[in-house]
Enzyme design. Structure first.
Site, PDB file in Angstrom:
ATOM      1  N   GLY A 171      67.601  53.721  13.507  1.00  0.00           N
ATOM      2  CA  GLY A 171      67.886  52.297  13.662  1.00  0.00           C
ATOM      3  C   GLY A 171      66.726  51.474  13.118  1.00  0.00           C
ATOM      4  N   GLY A 406      55.998  49.994 -25.074  1.00  0.00           N
ATOM      5  CA  GLY A 406      55.640  49.215 -23.894  1.00  0.00           C
ATOM      6  C   GLY A 406      54.896  50.075 -22.881  1.00  0.00           C
TER       7      GLY A 406
HETATM    8  C1  HXC Z   1      66.954  55.019  26.880  1.00  0.00           C
HETATM    9  C2  HXC Z   1      67.145  57.132  26.083  1.00  0.00           C
HETATM   10  C3  HXC Z   1      67.326  56.645  24.776  1.00  0.00           C
HETATM   11  C4  HXC Z   1      67.309  55.250  24.595  1.00  0.00           C
HETATM   12  C5  HXC Z   1      67.379  58.775  24.703  1.00  0.00           C
HETATM   13  N1  HXC Z   1      67.191  58.461  25.977  1.00  0.00           N
HETATM   14  N2  HXC Z   1      67.466  57.684  23.943  1.00  0.00           N
HETATM   15  N3  HXC Z   1      66.964  56.323  27.127  1.00  0.00           N
HETATM   16  N4  HXC Z   1      67.121  54.471  25.678  1.00  0.00           N
HETATM   17  N5  HXC Z   1      67.448  54.713  23.401  1.00  0.00           N
HETATM   18  C6  HXC Z   1      67.018  59.374  27.103  1.00  0.00           C
HETATM   19  C7  HXC Z   1      68.257  60.170  27.448  1.00  0.00           C
HETATM   20  O1  HXC Z   1      69.073  59.435  28.319  1.00  0.00           O
HETATM   21  C8  HXC Z   1      67.655  61.393  28.121  1.00  0.00           C
HETATM   22  O2  HXC Z   1      67.292  61.058  29.430  1.00  0.00           O
HETATM   23  C9  HXC Z   1      66.379  61.605  27.354  1.00  0.00           C
HETATM   24  O3  HXC Z   1      66.087  60.368  26.714  1.00  0.00           O
HETATM   25  C10 HXC Z   1      66.496  62.666  26.290  1.00  0.00           C
HETATM   26  O4  HXC Z   1      67.643  62.386  25.504  1.00  0.00           O
HETATM   27  P1  HXC Z   1      68.729  63.501  25.140  1.00  0.00           P
HETATM   28  O5  HXC Z   1      69.913  62.790  24.647  1.00  0.00           O
HETATM   29  O6  HXC Z   1      68.888  64.436  26.287  1.00  0.00           O
HETATM   30  O7  HXC Z   1      67.968  64.272  23.979  1.00  0.00           O
HETATM   31  P2  HXC Z   1      68.588  64.893  22.658  1.00  0.00           P
HETATM   32  O8  HXC Z   1      69.815  65.652  22.979  1.00  0.00           O
HETATM   33  O9  HXC Z   1      67.468  65.612  21.993  1.00  0.00           O
HETATM   34  O10 HXC Z   1      69.000  63.638  21.757  1.00  0.00           O
HETATM   35  C11 HXC Z   1      68.038  62.723  21.323  1.00  0.00           C
HETATM   36  C12 HXC Z   1      68.726  61.480  20.691  1.00  0.00           C
HETATM   37  C13 HXC Z   1      69.742  60.908  21.695  1.00  0.00           C
HETATM   38  C14 HXC Z   1      69.400  61.904  19.406  1.00  0.00           C
HETATM   39  C15 HXC Z   1      67.600  60.507  20.361  1.00  0.00           C
HETATM   40  O11 HXC Z   1      69.119  60.759  22.966  1.00  0.00           O
HETATM   41  C16 HXC Z   1      70.277  59.586  21.270  1.00  0.00           C
HETATM   42  O12 HXC Z   1      71.168  59.511  20.412  1.00  0.00           O
HETATM   43  N6  HXC Z   1      69.796  58.521  21.937  1.00  0.00           N
HETATM   44  C17 HXC Z   1      70.249  57.200  21.682  1.00  0.00           C
HETATM   45  C18 HXC Z   1      69.718  56.715  20.380  1.00  0.00           C
HETATM   46  C19 HXC Z   1      70.072  55.279  20.131  1.00  0.00           C
HETATM   47  O13 HXC Z   1      71.237  54.947  19.940  1.00  0.00           O
HETATM   48  N7  HXC Z   1      69.073  54.424  20.282  1.00  0.00           N
HETATM   49  C20 HXC Z   1      69.197  53.015  20.079  1.00  0.00           C
HETATM   50  C21 HXC Z   1      69.128  52.881  18.557  1.00  0.00           C
HETATM   51  S1  HXC Z   1      69.112  51.248  18.063  1.00  0.00           S
HETATM   52  P3  HXC Z   1      67.216  62.119  30.610  1.00  0.00           P
HETATM   53  O14 HXC Z   1      66.833  61.310  31.803  1.00  0.00           O
HETATM   54  O15 HXC Z   1      68.581  62.718  30.700  1.00  0.00           O
HETATM   55  O16 HXC Z   1      66.177  63.121  30.223  1.00  0.00           O
HETATM   56  C22 HXC Z   1      67.541  50.918  17.989  1.00  0.00           C
HETATM   57  C23 HXC Z   1      67.303  49.542  17.552  1.00  0.00           C
HETATM   58  C24 HXC Z   1      65.883  49.336  17.260  1.00  0.00           C
HETATM   59  O17 HXC Z   1      66.700  51.662  18.240  1.00  0.00           O
HETATM   60  C25 HXC Z   1      65.809  47.973  16.672  1.00  0.00           C
HETATM   61  C26 HXC Z   1      64.435  47.630  16.237  1.00  0.00           C
HETATM   62  C27 HXC Z   1      64.473  46.364  15.462  1.00  0.00           C
END
Ligand code: HXC
Length: 518
Positions: A171, A406
């Site tokens: 992202g 160039g």
């Molecule tokens: C809060 C989060 C999180 C997030 C992961 N976790 N991403 N908590 N906010 N964005 C937490 C999970 O709930 C989990 O908690 C722990 O972190 C580990 O995640 P898992 O999913 O178990 O790990 P894994 O299977 O390795 O997958 C990792 C991942 C996935 C691919 C990163 O977690 C994921 O897709 N997360 C969401 C990503 C996302 O959509 N982020 C927002 C993007 S937009 P527990 O308590 O169960 O251990 C963005 C905008 C930024 O970032 C803008 C800037 C300008």
């Protein structure tokens, strides 16, 4: 409460903070072949040099049950330490706490250490392993990202900024590393993308794996977003330390001359055989670089991308230099969109940080074709011209063989203010190659001829053209070359000239900033 009790509270808190998201999550991290955030810092920095900031910071979010869920340090480890004995600032995102997701307190910690780095003029290294914006904290986490982006821009050209990608970086989060100077990625365990495979499938119906979309190989080979692909995390730390050994701490300090065991006047006898006089024959410019630099140590930047140009750091007589060189072994060393952008950014880095530039030229020109024209070679090629022209660091150019059209002008020619311009005796400096030139300027003479008569006349005209133009002497007569050197003296001459330029000062007219063709 006794002093002893107070000390044990502190110890308890330190131990709790060191545990991050807990044993189980640490194990999961290890099972994936990844170190924890804290282990990464220990491995990157000189042993025992790390001093941690903000160990006990926690978030202030009350939504979604977050009140009961706090980790000391809030999922990012920040502080200062040393690399190769020099001070650096560092932050390391801790995937064991909410997947390293960034909230307001987490962002504040990163901003604090970045401000420290900027105020104290030391490099900042960010280790990225994060699920992105902490969803529970909403716009507060977006604000946190923006504060970091803003600082990345403010630090740009003042302190070196390095990003190590060691897990997810997705992202808008990608834009902080993108603004930094160098991105290292670890093969198979890191990825970067603006939108992931799921969103892509929904929007464009395209199917792609995470690795193919944003893995280390994709960004080192295809997009050019990353600069180094590392086989594992240990390799990544080692190469980060290697890179820093060539860089100053900031634009305020110069890199100090290092001791070298390689003799300054070492002859480069291999080079006569390496550079073929037949200008159609390829050779490996990297071999030439390894032959002339100190102890054959050359750290190539973006070695997998736009291979027709080589960029990298080295030392000559102990002084750090940035080297830019056409690579005749790949696409004949032609300049195209990708190679122009790659080299332009590298030149601007060197110029920002007072690292002298050595340019090795063997270029047949710009790549022709609709792909290049529609892709904007005019705009992108001019970035290279702009970057060389605006650079005020010491610049030495050596034409090893071809310098046509160039591309001759663009590749740090005298005319765009390279300080010292050298050439080998077999250099060819002309508007274009002999055959093409003869067909244009003698079209009328050749028109009436056919068969052997045509071939004879054409060959005679080519020979005549080659004698007149395909040599360095016309340029030397005009003072566009300072010296024509024997290949065996390359190292000695480059070092002598480099040292003669060590006090170079150039003044530019005052302006807010130039308007490079972004
Ligand atoms: C809060 C989060 C999180 C997030 C992961 N976790 N991403 N908590 N906010 N964005 C937490 C999970 O709930 C989990 O908690 C722990 O972190 C580990 O995640 P898992 O999913 O178990 O790990 P894994 O299977 O390795 O997958 C990792 C991942 C996935 C691919 C990163 O977690 C994921 O897709 N997360 C969401 C990503 C996302 O959509 N982020 C927002 C993007 S937009 P527990 O308590 O169960 O251990 C963005 C905008 C930024 O970032 C803008 C800037 C300008």
């Amino acid at each position: 409460m006794t002093t002893c009790d107070k000390k044990s509270i502190l110890e308890e808190k330190i131990n709790l903070s060191a545990l991050g998201g807990g044993e189980a999550r640490i194990q999961k991290q290890h099972d994936q072949g990844k170190y924890t955030a804290r282990e990464r810092i220990e491995k990157l920095l000189d042993p025992g040099s790390f001093m941690e900031f903000d160990k006990f910071v926690t978030h202030r979010c009350h939504e979604f049950g977050m009140n009961d869920k706090k980790f000391l340090g809030d999922g990012v480890i920040t502080g200062i330490g040393k690399i190769n004995g020099e001070q650096v600032a560092v932050f390391s995102q801790d995937f064991t706490c909410w997947g390293g997701a960034l909230g307001a307190a987490f962002a504040k910690k990163i901003c604090k250490v970045m401000d420290f780095a900027l105020n104290n003029r030391i490099p900042v290294i960010g280790i990225n392993d994060s699920g992105g914006a902490r969803i529970q904290e909403g716009v507060d986490s977006l604000a946190g990202y923006a504060e970091i982006f803003y600082r990345n821009v403010k630090c740009s050209g003042v302190i070196p900024q390095i990003s190590l990608i060691m897990g997810p970086c997705a992202g808008g989060a990608v834009y902080s590393p993108a603004i930094t100077d160098f991105i290292f990625m670890v093969d198979q365990t890191s990825y970067m993308f603006v939108t992931g495979p799921e969103v892509i499938k929904t929007v464009t119906h395209e199917e792609v794996t995470k690795e193919d979309l944003g893995g280390a190989k994709a960004h080192n080979e295809k997009s050019g977003v990353a600069h180094f692909m590392c086989k594992d995390e240990d390799d990544c730390f080692e190469r980060t330390r290697e890179l820093l050994s060539f860089l100053p701490n900031s634009n305020f300090t110069k890199v100090e001359r290092k001791n070298t065991s390689d003799r300054i006047d070492r002859k480069n006898t291999k080079l006569d055989a390496l550079v073929p006089s037949n200008s159609k024959k390829p050779y490996d410019m990297k071999e030439l670089i390894l032959e002339i630099v100190d102890n054959s140590h050359f750290l190539e930047v973006q070695p997998m991308y736009a291979k027709n140009i080589l960029c990298g750091f080295s030392t000559l007589g102990g002084d750090s230099v940035g080297i830019i060189a056409n690579q005749p072994n790949f696409l004949a060393g032609v300049l195209d969109i990708e190679s122009s952008m790659k080299a332009a950014r590298f030149i601007r880095f060197c110029d920002s940080f007072e690292i002298p530039i050595i340019t090795l030229v063997d270029v047949p020109g710009f790549l022709p074709g609709t792909v290049q024209e529609y892709g904007g070679i005019i705009k992108h090629g001019s970035k290279l011209l702009y970057a060389f022209s605006e650079a005020t660091v010491p610049m030495i150019t050596l034409i090893t063989r071809k310098a046509y059209g160039g591309a001759y002008d663009v590749m740090a020619s005298k005319h765009i203010r390279s300080d010292i311009n050298l050439a080998y005796p077999n250099a060819e400096i002309a508007v274009m190659g002999a055959e093409g030139a003869v067909k244009i300027i003698f079209r009328n003479e050749l028109k009436g001829l056919s068969g052997q008569d045509f071939e004879n006349k054409k060959n005679e005209l080519i020979k005549d053209y080659e004698e007149k133009f395909n040599n360095p002497y016309k340029a030397a007569e005009l003072g566009y070359l300072d010296e024509i050197i024997f290949p065996e003296d390359t190292r000695k001459k480059l070092i002598q000239y480099l040292r003669s330029l060590s006090n170079k000062k150039v003044h530019r007219p005052k302006r807010k900033h130039g308007n490079i063709q972004l």
